[in-house]
Design a protein around this motif. Sequence first.
Motif, mmCIF file in Angstrom:
data_model
loop_
_atom_site.group_PDB
_atom_site.id
_atom_site.type_symbol
_atom_site.label_atom_id
_atom_site.label_comp_id
_atom_site.label_asym_id
_atom_site.label_seq_id
_atom_site.Cartn_x
_atom_site.Cartn_y
_atom_site.Cartn_z
ATOM 1 N N TRP A 78 0.834 -1.214 0.000
ATOM 2 C CA TRP A 78 0.000 0.000 0.000
ATOM 3 C C TRP A 78 0.861 1.253 0.000
ATOM 4 O O TRP A 78 0.547 2.242 -0.671
ATOM 5 N N ALA A 81 2.174 1.609 -3.475
ATOM 6 C CA ALA A 81 1.099 2.083 -4.359
ATOM 7 C C ALA A 81 0.899 3.584 -4.165
ATOM 8 O O ALA A 81 0.794 4.336 -5.149
ATOM 9 N N ALA A 82 0.881 4.029 -2.911
ATOM 10 C CA ALA A 82 0.734 5.460 -2.625
ATOM 11 C C ALA A 82 1.899 6.253 -3.202
ATOM 12 O O ALA A 82 1.713 7.365 -3.723
ATOM 13 N N HIS A 83 3.063 5.690 -3.127
ATOM 14 C CA HIS A 83 4.280 6.300 -3.688
ATOM 15 C C HIS A 83 4.102 6.570 -5.191
ATOM 16 O O HIS A 83 4.374 7.666 -5.677
ATOM 17 N N PHE A 84 3.612 5.568 -5.912
ATOM 18 C CA PHE A 84 3.429 5.737 -7.354
ATOM 19 C C PHE A 84 2.233 6.630 -7.680
ATOM 20 O O PHE A 84 2.267 7.351 -8.683
ATOM 21 N N VAL A 85 1.208 6.628 -6.852
ATOM 22 C CA VAL A 85 0.100 7.573 -7.031
ATOM 23 C C VAL A 85 0.614 8.997 -6.841
ATOM 24 O O VAL A 85 0.268 9.912 -7.605
ATOM 25 N N SER A 88 2.566 10.071 -9.824
ATOM 26 C CA SER A 88 1.627 10.349 -10.921
ATOM 27 C C SER A 88 0.947 11.691 -10.706
ATOM 28 O O SER A 88 0.807 12.487 -11.647
ATOM 29 N N ALA A 117 0.939 1.606 -9.491
ATOM 30 C CA ALA A 117 0.115 1.775 -8.277
ATOM 31 C C ALA A 117 -1.097 0.853 -8.314
ATOM 32 O O ALA A 117 -1.416 0.191 -7.316
#
Length: 125
Positions: A78, A81-85, A88, A117
Amino acid sequence: MNAWFLIAGTTAAAVAALHFVAGGRDVVRPLLAGNLTEEPRRVLHAVWHMVTADLALAAAALIWLGLRERDGGTTIAWLLAAHFVAYSGVFLAVSLTAGWSKPLLRLPQWMLLLPVAALAAAGTA
């Protein structure tokens, strides 16, 4: 084994490689040849390489998570995923506030980062 994490990690590794190769050619070389004074130019150069390392380490972490179940793996996924969001979101914000025509295509990096993400998030289910 978690196929979602493996696919996310492989995708992130491809993004890191693209960042290093294409970004080095299209962004770093012109940056270093530009008119910025020495200190800001070197700071931006260092930040570029920090992002490369960050992307590569995130890819490695996702692949590591994908190879077998790990304690705390869902939490790590998670966070990644937040890192890539977040990455973006930065590209989208910069693109949309630049006043360009077709801003979503001008800096398309978000299109490479957001799927990582989504894949990481899918692996947590």
